[in-house]
Design a protein around this motif. Structure first.
Motif, PDB file in Angstrom:
ATOM      1  N   GLY A   1      34.329  40.951  -1.712  1.00 39.07           N
ATOM      2  CA  GLY A   1      35.927  41.245  -0.886  1.00 39.07           C
ATOM      3  C   GLY A   1      34.915  41.696   0.618  1.00 39.07           C
ATOM      4  O   GLY A   1      35.499  40.543   1.874  1.00 39.07           O
ATOM      5  N   ASP A   2      34.329  42.272   1.363  1.00 43.24           N
ATOM      6  CA  ASP A   2      34.278  42.530   2.219  1.00 43.24           C
ATOM      7  C   ASP A   2      32.833  42.236   2.109  1.00 43.24           C
ATOM      8  O   ASP A   2      31.642  43.240   3.377  1.00 43.24           O
TER       9      ASP A   2
ATOM     10  N   ASP B   1      28.325  41.138   3.262  1.00 49.25           N
ATOM     11  CA  ASP B   1      28.717  41.014   4.974  1.00 49.25           C
ATOM     12  C   ASP B   1      26.620  40.031   4.778  1.00 49.25           C
ATOM     13  O   ASP B   1      25.934  40.564   4.624  1.00 49.25           O
TER      14      ASP B   1
ATOM     15  N   ASP C   1      23.738  39.817   1.728  1.00 48.24           N
ATOM     16  CA  ASP C   1      24.957  40.983   1.011  1.00 48.24           C
ATOM     17  C   ASP C   1      25.672  41.209  -0.376  1.00 48.24           C
ATOM     18  O   ASP C   1      26.194  41.670  -1.056  1.00 48.24           O
TER      19      ASP C   1
ATOM     20  N   ARG D   1      25.569  42.588  -3.979  1.00 50.43           N
ATOM     21  CA  ARG D   1      26.672  42.973  -4.406  1.00 50.43           C
ATOM     22  C   ARG D   1      27.185  42.327  -5.991  1.00 50.43           C
ATOM     23  O   ARG D   1      27.625  43.287  -7.137  1.00 50.43           O
TER      24      ARG D   1
ATOM     25  N   ARG E   1      36.272  33.877  -2.799  1.00 46.86           N
ATOM     26  CA  ARG E   1      35.415  35.379  -2.050  1.00 46.86           C
ATOM     27  C   ARG E   1      33.633  34.729  -2.283  1.00 46.86           C
ATOM     28  O   ARG E   1      33.056  34.682  -1.097  1.00 46.86           O
TER      29      ARG E   1
ATOM     30  N   THR F   1      33.540  32.547   0.258  1.00 44.05           N
ATOM     31  CA  THR F   1      33.915  32.152   1.121  1.00 44.05           C
ATOM     32  C   THR F   1      32.136  33.184   1.853  1.00 44.05           C
ATOM     33  O   THR F   1      31.973  33.163   3.064  1.00 44.05           O
TER      34      THR F   1
END
Length: 237
Positions: A124-125, A127, A131, A135, A173, A176
């Protein structure tokens, strides 16, 4: 003589009444004993269900069964999964897991849906693309049982609503993160760029979990190794 017999009968009745009134504890004890006997008799069917240590007292049976299933998959793989065995581990009736998941496929589908939801949260977050890849690898190594089930479609009920929604969110996600990278902007097909990024992260994670990278990586941090690999293929992100 008749009068004497009448008087004797009267004295006997009076003595009985006097004894009962003088010993109320005895009467109460008899009543209490009778009540205790009824209570014990009513408790017998419950005792027949099994000793207290084997009765289920958790507040969330569904969560307990999922956790037990993940333990089995991590150790022995999905093929070792059995609803009967999970019921035994949880200390509940054999029908309890089926009440929540219907069957083995339903349980595995729930595990996959939870896995995709966890993956979506992890991405979700992120970078940038690298990254996001890190993750992804971190999720796979942290949730190996989820990861194994999520990408074995023959084990799952593909039209499950929860699974479909969670899978779509995780995919969005990842897309994105790819779209935000400079490499994707240069690619002729942004969707193929996403496939390339996913293939790198997924392939690396799969090889890592199978211990196929033990020798090439050695003592190096797998996440840092992945960052290096991603940098070789993607200029930024």
């Amino acid at each position: 003589m008749t009068a004497a017999r009448t008087a004797k009968t009267t004295r006997t009745a009076n003595d009985t009444t006097t004894t009962s009134a003088a010993d109320p504890a005895g009467t109460e004890e008899a009543v209490r004993d009778a009540g205790t006997g009824r209570a014990e008799e009513a408790a017998r069917p419950e005792e027949a269900e099994g000793p207290p240590s084997r009765r289920y007292h958790h507040g969330d049976l569904r969560r307990a069964i999922l956790s037990a299933a993940l333990d089995v998959i991590s150790t022995d793989g999905p093929s070792a999964l059995s609803l009967r065995d999970l019921a035994r581990r949880a200390g509940v009736s054999h029908a309890a897991p089926a009440h929540h998941f219907k069957d083995r496929t339903g349980l595995l589908t729930a595990i996959a849906a939870e896995g995709y939801a966890l993956l979506a949260a992890a991405l979700g977050d992120a970078d940038g693309l690298r990254d996001a890849g890190v993750r992804y690898v971190r999720f796979a190594t942290g949730h190996p049982a989820h990861f194994q089930v999520m990408f074995t479609p023959e084990l799952l009920r593909g039209n499950d609503v929860e699974l479909t929604a969670a899978r779509a969110l995780a995919g969005e996600r990842l897309r994105t993160a790819v779209a935000d990278s400079e490499s994707a902007g240069r690619a002729a097909d942004a969707r193929l760029a996403g496939v390339a990024a996913w293939s790198l992260a997924h392939g690396f994670a799969t090889l890592l979990l199978g211990h196929n990278l033990d020798a090439p990586i050695g003592d190096r941090d797998p996440e840092e190794v992945f960052r290096t690999l991603a940098g070789m293929l993607f200029r930024s992100g």
